[in-house]
Each structure stands twice: as structure tokens, then as C-alpha cells.
Write an enzyme that holds these catalytic residues in place. Structure first.
Site, PDB file in Angstrom:
ATOM      1  N   ASP A 147       0.832  -1.211   0.000  1.00 50.59           N
ATOM      2  CA  ASP A 147       0.000   0.000   0.000  1.00 50.59           C
ATOM      3  C   ASP A 147       0.865   1.259   0.000  1.00 50.59           C
ATOM      4  OD1 ASP A 147      -2.040  -1.950   0.491  1.00 50.59           O
ATOM      5  OD2 ASP A 147      -1.714  -1.735   2.651  1.00 50.59           O
ATOM      6  N   GLU A 179     -11.237  -0.753  -3.439  1.00 47.40           N
ATOM      7  CA  GLU A 179     -10.523  -0.090  -2.358  1.00 47.40           C
ATOM      8  C   GLU A 179      -9.301   0.637  -2.917  1.00 47.40           C
ATOM      9  OE1 GLU A 179      -9.339  -3.280   0.255  1.00 47.40           O
ATOM     10  OE2 GLU A 179      -7.637  -3.858  -1.001  1.00 47.40           O
TER      11      GLU A 179
END
Length: 340
Positions: free
Chosen positions: A34, A210
Site C-alpha cells: 500500500d 478499495e
């Protein structure tokens, strides 16, 4: 876990040109998922990401992208010993808003590690690896449900937050939402759903949308997002809106029917996703920072596999003004097409 050789990163700059060559070798940073890179006005790149232990927030900085590899990580915050913000410290993003630094991240609690919600900390120092970080609390949404991956951007004088959340009426995991912000740590209603998993490629292993990231170019706002489970099925989709559109109108956003970036069997790179955007130091070349693994098969829960590595991909722009992401490059291959 296998051993890794030292990766050398080279950024070539021609003496006869001001343009900086986008030449990097992947992976950029090992075991950081991420990834978020923020290029600040002080000339530094700031990097943060999920760590394999899911227990802390850290920042590293460098004058160059490749320098982030060897930059010393500074731990700025650790999970609580009990209660909220006590588990699953995920997907941090660092932003500079109204003269202060803000870190957005998701966290569970010690009582329920899957009670994931969004939180914010603040620092008024000029350098975010210095000064004191203050907890601003949870970013409250319409529902008290699983929510994560907050990002923020400003457009035409309005600051927006985009995040992933489980809608109570959805037989799946998460959809993407957008809302205006009234402070750097809070939103105001209405929150508007932009996309939920509908295509098969968004519903592998889990039904997930997401990890949104925004880049504005050529009169358009492009929003990438990640879909499906975090194994080799993970991939990136794209939403597009005109720069003068009402961004709180779901109909203003066009969704790609196919992923724009996904695993490459040929190059041995699997599960690319949860990206951020930045540029070369001179601003001439757009870069996508993302994570992926170098192998397909995973034992057990993919979340427990630590080898999602941070990588760099040059973004090219088509004649129609839309981004061309290409395919994930193999390990140890330069990202500059002229060098391959």
C-alpha cells in the site's frame, strides 16, 4: 522467506537536457505494501506504507525516488496497547493540508481486530519526521461499518476524501465513496458511492473496491482503485470524470469495464495494486508507485505473506489524453523504455 540481493537504483540525467530520465529498477522497497509517495515543495519525496507487522506508522524521505530505498525509516506512531487503534494498522497516507501534515490510516481494535475504521494524526512541524504527532481521532462516516483506505485531494477550491467502506446493503466487502471534507480529519454528508464490485475481475476471492488514488491531467480526473482479493487476483481499475463535473454526482464518473493494470505471468509479477502517483523531480514524467509480489502461489492468508514489494511504473499518456499503465515490469528491469 527467501533471501534478496541488493538492488541498485539508477536515475540518469543527461547533461544536454533538463528532463530527468525515469530509470528505476524494481522492486524499489522490499516488504512495503500500500505504498504512498508524496512529493513536497521542500524538494523531498516522503514515503509511507503498510509494514508487515501491521503495528506502526513510519516515514522515510529522500531527494530522489531511488534514495527512498536506503533512507532510514522514522517511526512516528505505534498502535495502542488496548482499545481502538490497537491492531491492523493499514494503508497510511501522508498529506500536507493547510500548512500541517496529516497521516490517514486504518486500524482495528484489540477487542476486535476486524473492526477496521479510519483515523487521522496531525503534525505542525515543517518536516514530518520531526515534531509531535497528535491523534485527531476517527473519521466518522454515514455508517459505523468496516472502512479504510482514505485518500484526499483538492479540486477547484474544494477538498474531498475518497475511501472504501462496507455498505450495509451489500452482499460483499467494500465500495468506494466520496465526500467533501469540512476539516482535514472529518467529512460532511452526503457521502456518495462511486463504484462497487460488479465485474468478475472485481470479485475474485473477495468483492472489493478499495485503495483509491487520484491524478489530474488533460482536463480529466483519473481515479485508480484496486479490486478483488490480495493474492494474484488483485488488480487496478479506473474511474474518469471531467474536471468541471460535479464530483459528487456518481453519473459524472465513467468506470473502466476492464482492469487497467493486472498480474503479468510473462514478467512474473503478481497482484499489483494499491498505488499512489508522483512525478520525476522535474515534473516531466508521471510515476505510479504500487505493490506486487514476485511469485503467484501463497500459503495461507495472503495478508500474512509479507512480500508485497513497492514498485515504480512510468505512466505514458495516449493521444486522447488518457493514461497508459502498461504491464508490470519484471524484477531488475529498468522502467525507462529506452533502457530496455
Amino acid at each position: 522467506m527467501g533471501s534478496f540481493t541488493q538492488i541498485e537504483f539508477v536515475q540518469a540525467q543527461s547533461a544536454s537536457s533538463e528532463k530527468v530520465s525515469a530509470d528505476y529498477t524494481n522492486p524499489l522497497i522490499l516488504q512495503r505494501a500500500d505504498p504512498w509517495v508524496y512529493k513536497h515543495t521542500d524538494g523531498y519525496y516522503y514515503f509511507t506504507a503498510s509494514v508487515p507487522e501491521f503495528d506502526r506508522l513510519e516515514i522515510r524521505r529522500s531527494k530522489t525516488i531511488e534514495g527512498l530505498k536506503s533512507a532510514e525509516p522514522k517511526v512516528i506512531w505505534r498502535k495502542h496497547d488496548e482499545g481502538i487503534m490497537g491492531a491492523h494498522i493499514w494503508a497510511p497516507e501522508l498529506h500536507y493540508v493547510n500548512g500541517n501534515w496529516y497521516m490517514y490510516f486504518a486500524a482495528g481494535s484489540t477487542e476486535d481486530i476486524w473492526a477496521i475504521r479510519m483515523y487521522v494524526i496531525e503534525n505542525d512541524a515543517a518536516n514530518p519526521v520531526e515534531g509531535e504527532w497528535i491523534e485527531k481521532g476517527e473519521t466518522k462516516t454515514k455508517w459505523d461499518t468496516f472502512s479504510l483506505d482514505a485518500t484526499t485531494f483538492q479540486h477547484q477550491g474544494t477538498r474531498y476524501m475518497v475511501w472504501a467502506q462496507h455498505p450495509p446493503d451489500f452482499d460483499g466487502n467494500t465500495a468506494l465513496y466520496i465526500a467533501e471534507m469540512d476539516t482535514p480529519w472529518s467529512i460532511k454528508q452526503p457521502q456518495v458511492e462511486l463504484t462497487r464490485p460488479e465485474y468478475d475481475w472485481e470479485k475474485q476471492l473477495f468483492k472489493v473496491n478499495e485503495g483509491a488514488a487520484v491524478i489530474k491531467r488533460n482536463g480529466k480526473i483519473f481515479m485508480t482503485y484496486s479490486a478483488s482479493g490480495t493474492d494474484h487476483n488483485y488488480k487496478i481499475g479506473l474511474l474518469t470524470a471531467d474536471e468541471d463535473a460535479d464530483l459528487l454526482d456518481p453519473d459524472a464518473w465513467k468506470k473502466s469495464k476492464e482492469p487497467v493494470f493486472s498480474s503479468s505471468e510473462e514478467n512474473g509479477i503478481y497482484g499489483p495494486g494499491h498505488n499512489s502517483f508522483t512525478t520525476t523531480p522535474d515534473g516531466s514524467t508521471d510515476l505510479m508507485i504500487y505493490h506486487a509480489r514476485s511469485y503467484k502461489e501463497i500459503e495461507g492468508d495472503p495478508l500474512n505473506d509479507p512480500n508485497r514489494h513497492t514498485r515504480v511504473q512510468v505512466i505514458n499518456w495516449k493521444e486522447d489524453g488518457t493514461p497508459e499503465f502498461g504491464i508490470p515490469l519484471p524484477d531488475n528491469a529498468p522502467t525507462d523504455p529506452s533502457e530496455r
